[in-house]
Write a protein that holds these residues in place. Sequence first.
Motif, PDB file in Angstrom:
ATOM      1  N   ILE A 130     -16.538 -51.890  10.851  1.00  0.00           N
ATOM      2  CA  ILE A 130     -17.108 -53.134  10.343  1.00  0.00           C
ATOM      3  C   ILE A 130     -16.351 -53.606   9.108  1.00  0.00           C
ATOM      4  O   ILE A 130     -16.021 -54.789   8.978  1.00  0.00           O
ATOM      5  CB  ILE A 130     -18.605 -52.967  10.035  1.00  0.00           C
ATOM      6  N   GLY A 131     -16.052 -52.694   8.196  1.00  0.00           N
ATOM      7  CA  GLY A 131     -15.355 -53.070   6.973  1.00  0.00           C
ATOM      8  C   GLY A 131     -14.004 -53.703   7.233  1.00  0.00           C
ATOM      9  O   GLY A 131     -13.646 -54.717   6.607  1.00  0.00           O
ATOM     10  N   SER A 132     -13.241 -53.130   8.159  1.00  0.00           N
ATOM     11  CA  SER A 132     -11.921 -53.689   8.461  1.00  0.00           C
ATOM     12  C   SER A 132     -12.028 -55.039   9.156  1.00  0.00           C
ATOM     13  O   SER A 132     -11.229 -55.949   8.916  1.00  0.00           O
ATOM     14  CB  SER A 132     -11.109 -52.713   9.315  1.00  0.00           C
ATOM     15  N   ALA A 133     -13.050 -55.210  10.003  1.00  0.00           N
ATOM     16  CA  ALA A 133     -13.238 -56.492  10.678  1.00  0.00           C
ATOM     17  C   ALA A 133     -13.639 -57.579   9.690  1.00  0.00           C
ATOM     18  O   ALA A 133     -13.140 -58.710   9.753  1.00  0.00           O
ATOM     19  CB  ALA A 133     -14.298 -56.353  11.777  1.00  0.00           C
ATOM     20  N   VAL A 134     -14.535 -57.260   8.758  1.00  0.00           N
ATOM     21  CA  VAL A 134     -14.914 -58.224   7.725  1.00  0.00           C
ATOM     22  C   VAL A 134     -13.696 -58.588   6.879  1.00  0.00           C
ATOM     23  O   VAL A 134     -13.475 -59.767   6.543  1.00  0.00           O
ATOM     24  CB  VAL A 134     -16.038 -57.660   6.841  1.00  0.00           C
TER      25      VAL A 134
ATOM     26  N   LEU B 180     -22.422 -61.092  10.311  1.00  0.00           N
ATOM     27  CA  LEU B 180     -22.774 -60.743   8.932  1.00  0.00           C
ATOM     28  C   LEU B 180     -22.285 -61.788   7.946  1.00  0.00           C
ATOM     29  O   LEU B 180     -23.009 -62.162   7.003  1.00  0.00           O
ATOM     30  CB  LEU B 180     -22.183 -59.372   8.582  1.00  0.00           C
ATOM     31  N   LEU B 181     -21.072 -62.277   8.142  1.00  0.00           N
ATOM     32  CA  LEU B 181     -20.540 -63.287   7.226  1.00  0.00           C
ATOM     33  C   LEU B 181     -21.327 -64.589   7.323  1.00  0.00           C
ATOM     34  O   LEU B 181     -21.517 -65.284   6.315  1.00  0.00           O
ATOM     35  CB  LEU B 181     -19.049 -63.519   7.497  1.00  0.00           C
ATOM     36  N   ALA B 182     -21.791 -64.927   8.527  1.00  0.00           N
ATOM     37  CA  ALA B 182     -22.618 -66.130   8.673  1.00  0.00           C
ATOM     38  C   ALA B 182     -23.919 -65.979   7.897  1.00  0.00           C
ATOM     39  O   ALA B 182     -24.385 -66.927   7.240  1.00  0.00           O
ATOM     40  CB  ALA B 182     -22.907 -66.392  10.152  1.00  0.00           C
TER      41      ALA B 182
ATOM     42  N   LEU C  64     -27.153 -67.258   2.658  1.00  0.00           N
ATOM     43  CA  LEU C  64     -28.151 -66.710   1.750  1.00  0.00           C
ATOM     44  C   LEU C  64     -28.289 -67.561   0.492  1.00  0.00           C
ATOM     45  O   LEU C  64     -27.304 -68.064  -0.042  1.00  0.00           O
ATOM     46  CB  LEU C  64     -27.771 -65.275   1.348  1.00  0.00           C
ATOM     47  N   LYS C  65     -29.519 -67.700   0.024  1.00  0.00           N
ATOM     48  CA  LYS C  65     -29.812 -68.438  -1.204  1.00  0.00           C
ATOM     49  C   LYS C  65     -30.317 -67.448  -2.271  1.00  0.00           C
ATOM     50  O   LYS C  65     -30.856 -66.399  -1.948  1.00  0.00           O
ATOM     51  CB  LYS C  65     -30.895 -69.495  -0.936  1.00  0.00           C
ATOM     52  N   PRO C  66     -30.162 -67.818  -3.548  1.00  0.00           N
ATOM     53  CA  PRO C  66     -30.612 -66.922  -4.618  1.00  0.00           C
ATOM     54  C   PRO C  66     -32.062 -66.484  -4.492  1.00  0.00           C
ATOM     55  O   PRO C  66     -32.400 -65.360  -4.885  1.00  0.00           O
ATOM     56  CB  PRO C  66     -30.355 -67.752  -5.881  1.00  0.00           C
ATOM     57  N   ASP C  67     -32.930 -67.349  -3.944  1.00  0.00           N
ATOM     58  CA  ASP C  67     -34.333 -66.944  -3.837  1.00  0.00           C
ATOM     59  C   ASP C  67     -34.568 -65.918  -2.715  1.00  0.00           C
ATOM     60  O   ASP C  67     -35.686 -65.433  -2.525  1.00  0.00           O
ATOM     61  CB  ASP C  67     -35.246 -68.159  -3.655  1.00  0.00           C
ATOM     62  N   GLN C  68     -33.516 -65.562  -1.984  1.00  0.00           N
ATOM     63  CA  GLN C  68     -33.621 -64.530  -0.957  1.00  0.00           C
ATOM     64  C   GLN C  68     -33.160 -63.163  -1.463  1.00  0.00           C
ATOM     65  O   GLN C  68     -33.172 -62.188  -0.714  1.00  0.00           O
ATOM     66  CB  GLN C  68     -32.789 -64.918   0.274  1.00  0.00           C
TER      67      GLN C  68
ATOM     68  N   TYR D 216     -32.283 -58.228   5.798  1.00  0.00           N
ATOM     69  CA  TYR D 216     -32.069 -59.184   6.874  1.00  0.00           C
ATOM     70  C   TYR D 216     -31.220 -58.583   7.989  1.00  0.00           C
ATOM     71  O   TYR D 216     -30.358 -57.737   7.749  1.00  0.00           O
ATOM     72  CB  TYR D 216     -31.380 -60.445   6.331  1.00  0.00           C
ATOM     73  N   ASP D 217     -31.466 -59.053   9.218  1.00  0.00           N
ATOM     74  CA  ASP D 217     -30.658 -58.563  10.327  1.00  0.00           C
ATOM     75  C   ASP D 217     -29.453 -59.470  10.545  1.00  0.00           C
ATOM     76  O   ASP D 217     -29.224 -60.433   9.807  1.00  0.00           O
ATOM     77  CB  ASP D 217     -31.491 -58.403  11.597  1.00  0.00           C
TER      78      ASP D 217
END
Length: 221
Positions: A13-17, A196-198, A203-207, A212-213
């Motif tokens: 996952i890390g390399s794909a991100v 994950l990037l989406a 994400l907003k600061p109030d979250q 989250y999945d």
Amino acid sequence: MKRALIIGSSGGIGSAVTRHLQGRGWAVDGLSRRETGFDLTDDSVVDAQMSALGPGYDMILIASGALEIGGAAPEKTVRSIDAKALADQFALNAIGPALVLRHAARLLPKDRKSVVAALSARVGSIGDNRLGGWTSYRASKAALNQILRCTAIELARSHKQAVCVGLHPGTVSTPFTQKYSGQYPMVTPDAAARNLLAVIENLKPDQTGGFYDWAGKTVPW
């Protein structure tokens, strides 16, 4: 240019991100056991390599972790709990990320949105646990979720636009999950990275402080 720090950058996952972010023009720094000798279970190594980094990261993603350590498979029952196996799970999946998060406030900007996230797991949810089993892994991820929640509360006091969350990537086809490939629907690391990037981008600061999945839906604690 936006900057990202990926912990576990040599993993599936890390390399794909990393590839996706670089393709979008981000500057990406990566730390991993394989590439930089970054051992999450060694306090002095984590502190030395994290302290060498300069501030200004728009994203910090902790993408490391393990389901099996030292050949110890997930327990089917609490009668199978082994002290060392339990300690190893906590060392890598909970304490290691905590050592990284000690540096988050210094590395994140205060004048714009930033995200620090760690890959958790739905099986770390206490509220969603209806099957039992996998006690060591479940408990280590539940501990990680609490560590992230505490970090989010503290960050919010000084970094008003920061978001600190746990993310469940789904079951991703990597060496990490190879033995369980017939039991759960799987996605490729590339698809997991996109998902994950989406979520991170939306994400907003109030979250902050949430869990989250891969689709951005809240996972119960």
